[in-house]
Design an enzyme around this catalytic site. Structure first.
Site, PDB file in Angstrom:
ATOM      1  N   SER A 132       0.826  -1.202   0.000  1.00  0.00           N
ATOM      2  CA  SER A 132       0.000   0.000   0.000  1.00  0.00           C
ATOM      3  C   SER A 132       0.870   1.266   0.000  1.00  0.00           C
ATOM      4  O   SER A 132       1.602   1.502  -0.963  1.00  0.00           O
ATOM      5  CB  SER A 132      -0.954  -0.030   1.197  1.00  0.00           C
ATOM      6  N   ASP A 229     -10.053  -4.848  -4.412  1.00  0.00           N
ATOM      7  CA  ASP A 229      -9.501  -3.832  -3.515  1.00  0.00           C
ATOM      8  C   ASP A 229     -10.425  -2.618  -3.502  1.00  0.00           C
ATOM      9  O   ASP A 229     -10.620  -1.960  -4.524  1.00  0.00           O
ATOM     10  CB  ASP A 229      -8.102  -3.433  -4.002  1.00  0.00           C
ATOM     11  N   HIS A 259      -7.739  -5.529  -0.371  1.00  0.00           N
ATOM     12  CA  HIS A 259      -6.620  -4.590  -0.257  1.00  0.00           C
ATOM     13  C   HIS A 259      -5.446  -5.165   0.528  1.00  0.00           C
ATOM     14  O   HIS A 259      -4.294  -5.020   0.129  1.00  0.00           O
ATOM     15  CB  HIS A 259      -7.088  -3.288   0.395  1.00  0.00           C
TER      16      HIS A 259
END
Length: 285
Positions: A132, A229, A259
């Protein structure tokens, strides 16, 4: 194809918070780990765990409001230890066990944290695995330390995404956030249901945007992203692939991936991806 594990050669530092020993990376239990601190005279101390071993080493960069004890970091640590390769995981300033005030942190400060870890805690070529926000920071590290970053693995890489999301808000909402001085970014990953980010954090983050311009990175890159996601759309990984100069880029989409990409099959894919890069870099060497 599941490769047979090679003998473990790594070792840990003096343990501060011992964990249950475990013989393999795929188990739910974990090997004994340790927490040490990187002292920096002009910046807060960074908490880290390091296993010494062969190169290329692997460095894990966590996501926003995350720390070095997540499932992906621990799975990679166990795997690298089984191969005898070096591995480092750490907490950004203001996060986890590291010193510093989270409210005073910026993308720029976290970028410097990554460079400190690379400069002070690693030797030789490294594979950076960024989750991320860590996927955004790994790109900056590859630009700043091209001689040290041998390959990149992004997991739901969120390049520019906080800034992009903010700019997609209605102008009156942006103005309200500016006046209040804070932005409550919706999330499903904590009890509050949002991450509280200062307006100054967003404005500073704009200085570190990379997309929509050629990104001067030439090393091999693997970008793993879940198509389910709901935080960072998989199209961000596609744009990263388009923008980097490197032609050795693979985008791997998991149709049911979320995610955090922390399901068992997600973990296997991540570990096998890193293993393939280790083999590739070792062959090139």
């Amino acid at each position: 194809v599941n490769k047979p594990a090679r003998p473990a050669r790594g070792h840990t530092l003096v343990s501060r918070v011992p964990k249950v020993a475990c013989p393999c990376w795929s188990s739910s239990c974990r090997q004994k780990s340790s927490v040490s601190f990187l002292s920096r005279p002009d910046r807060p101390n960074l908490a880290y765990n390091k296993i010494k071993g062969k190169n290329p080493g692997v460095v894990f960069l966590p996501g926003l409001n995350s720390d070095m004890n997540g499932q992906k970091a621990l799975a990679l640590q166990d795997f690298c230890k089984s191969l005898g390769h070096a591995f480092v995981r750490f907490d950004y300033t203001g996060c986890g066990s590291s010193d510093g005030n989270l409210q005073e942190c910026t993308v720029g400060k976290w970028r410097k944290d990554v460079l400190s870890v690379l400069d002070e805690l690693t030797d030789g070529p490294q594979i950076l695995v960024g989750s991320s926000l860590g996927g955004w920071l790994m790109l900056h590290a590859a630009i700043a330390r091209p001689e040290k970053v041998a390959a990149l693995v992004g997991v739901a890489a969120a390049a520019d995404y906080l800034v992009t999301t903010f700019k997609q808000l209605a102008l009156e909402v942006q103005k309200e956030i500016e006046e209040k001085g804070e932005w409550k970014l919706p999330t499903k990953h904590n009890e509050e249901g949002f991450y509280c980010l200062s307006y100054e954090f967003i404005k500073e983050a704009e200085n570190h945007c990379l997309l929509s311009n050629p990104i001067p990175i030439t090393c091999p890159i693997k970008l793993i992203h879940g198509m389910k996601d709901e935080d960072v759309p998989w199209q961000v990984s596609m744009q990263i692939a388009d923008d980097v100069v490197s032609t050795d880029v693979d985008v791997i989409l998991r149709k049911v991936g979320q995610h955090r990409m922390n399901e068992k099959d997600d973990m296997k894919l991540l570990v096998y991806t890193v293993d393939d890069l280790i083999d590739k870099l070792t062959t090139l060497a």
